[in-house]
Design a protein around this motif. Structure first.
Motif: not given
Length: 274
Positions: A1-29
């Protein structure tokens, strides 16, 4: 079972404009909470800069900052590792030998401020503004001796064709003392020899009693390599440095511009039983 999720930011989690889908992150959390799981940001950025990106999620993530030089667990900074003091002048001498001046000068990052030598400061006002935007509380000093706090990281952006030679020169001049890594495009970070995202993630996992095979991680650059090798569920981004594809990593369902990290997480968690 996955208990921890780690992510890099630039060019991984963040878009080029340094934003991300906050609604989708809320769903993930929300989904992670059903498994008593943790969301971890693992980045070369400093603590305060990450806080601005995740202003609406304060207290809902753990943090590996400055490529692993700092760990923030439940809001408390710990496991801090700084560069050997004598290494600062060695790094400066190697930067001064570069054929082309670095784009934003050589920057030394401390816990709550950054330093640039006047001799390294760029003349272009646009680049100066970019450096001030990226590095927290950037202070220009005349001499290294004026840096009166521990330095966690030295950062320099060199021409891509000079990157391998410069990185090798640092390793040769400071053997067994520093770890040299790159996120690509000539951006080089120099940190304590014991610092990388994998070591910081292991420290965090030990604190939380989580095993490597219970961890999922996402990255796109060579500074993510150790972390991806460490975890049981590694994912490279479709837009990753080609070197990552030489390893047996999974590939995220889409790139950073199309919520690749969050969509991959949901795809995996939706198959995981409570």
């Amino acid at each position: 079972m996955i208990k921890l999720i780690a992510t890099d930011l630039d060019a991984t989690f963040l878009r080029a404009d340094k934003t991300f889908n906050e609604d989708l992150l809320s769903t993930v959390l929300t989904k992670l909470k059903t498994f008593d799981g943790y969301f971890v940001v693992a980045t070369g950025n400093h603590v305060q800069r990450v806080a601005t990106y995740f202003a609406n999620f304060s207290g809902q993530y753990q943090l590996i900052a400055n490529n692993g030089a700092e760990v923030v667990l439940d809001g408390i900074i710990q496991n801090v590792k700084s560069l050997p003091e004598h290494s600062l002048s060695v790094i400066l001498s190697l930067v001064e030998q570069l054929k082309t001046a670095p784009q934003m000068g050589l920057v030394y990052t401390a816990a709550d401020r950054s330093f640039m030598l006047a001799s390294q400061a760029p003349e272009d006002p646009a680049i100066v503004k970019k450096a001030n935007d990226f590095f927290e509380n950037l202070i220009v000093v005349d001499r290294i001796e004026q840096i009166d706090v521990p330095v966690l990281k030295a950062t320099v952006v060199v021409q891509p064709e000079e990157t391998p030679e410069f990185m090798q020169a640092v390793r040769l001049m400071l053997p067994h003392q520093v770890h040299v890594t790159t996120s690509g495009y000539g951006a080089i970070d120099i940190v304590n020899i014991d610092v990388n995202k994998a070591n910081a993630l292991q420290y965090l996992a030990n604190k939380l009693s989580i095993e490597p095979d219970e961890i999922m991680a996402f990255g796109d650059g060579l500074n993510d390599m150790e972390m991806l090798d460490f975890v049981g569920h590694p994912y490279a981004m479709p837009n990753s440095d080609p070197a990552l594809f030489d390893h047996d990593f999974n590939v995220a369902v889409s790139d950073n511009e199309h919520d690749g990290v969050l969509n991959t997480i949901l795809e995996v968690l939706n198959t995981q039983k409570e």
